[in-house]
Design a protein around this motif. Structure first.
Motif: not given
Length: 207
Positions: A21-25, A100-107, A109-111
């Motif tokens: 879910g955290s993949i920021p497409f 994961g989409h709302c709070f992605p670790v890669w960004l 937690f700003r999704g």
């Protein structure tokens, strides 16, 4: 199955769904298309509505589809990995994918706001609910020309639809998961709700 008897695969399913879910497409597609950092455009959101503000309808459509597919895929993978505890594992996977989409670790937690991913999750958990939420979303957007109106309409109905169509009690896994996702969507749309009340919410495609 009771909530106290969690399957051993549940933590793995939750983590995998969160990472999927955290993949920021939206961020990836706009960067690959030479549109720069989508977080510096419009609302700063990484979702399809903000991608549309670049003027690239194809990118927005691709973002919408991929964000929905990652929610659907998270649930389908959970179903494949947990054939004996399906309802609980599907529900946890769905919630984790939206988180994961709302709070992605890669960004940091700003999704995004989780709308497309959440509807993808509903398709996987109970396809009639996914279908009806999609129709409510599209109808709300078409009638109001405001993306957040459609999203709020669809998700406010989701927990009730999940009870009706999954044929389970209201305190079982699927309806509770739908209620959790709805609460998260409402919290992520706090600013939108405030602007709707003041009449300043931008319309679809508005830069």
């Amino acid at each position: 199955m009771t909530w106290s008897l969690m399957p051993p695969s549940l933590p793995v399913i939750a983590l995998g769904a969160y990472l999927l879910g955290s993949i920021p497409f939206g961020l990836l597609l706009t960067a690959l298309a030479g549109q720069g950092d989508i977080r510096r455009i419009g609302s700063g959101n990484i979702g399809a509505t903000n991608v549309l503000r670049t003027g690239r309808k194809g990118l927005a459509a691709a973002t919408l589809l991929l964000d929905a597919l990652k929610g659907l895929l998270a649930v389908l993978l959970a179903e494949a990995l947990s054939p004996h505890e399906t309802a609980l594992c599907l529900s946890v996977a769905g919630c984790a994918a939206v988180v994961g989409h709302c709070f992605p670790v890669w960004l940091r937690f700003r999704g995004g706001k989780g709308v497309a991913t959440g509807i993808g999750v509903f398709w996987g958990m109970c396809w009639p609910v996914g279908l009806l939420c999609t129709l409510l979303w599209l109808a709300g957007v078409r009638l109001s020309r405001i993306s957040s109106v459609g999203a709020l309409l669809a998700f406010l109905a989701a927990p009730f639809l999940m009870v009706a169509f999954s044929l389970t009690p209201i305190m079982s896994a699927r309806p509770i998961a739908a209620a959790f996702i709805t609460l998260l969507i409402l919290l992520r749309h706090y600013g939108n709700i405030t602007r709707l009340c003041s009449g300043t919410e931008p319309r679809v495609g508005q830069r």
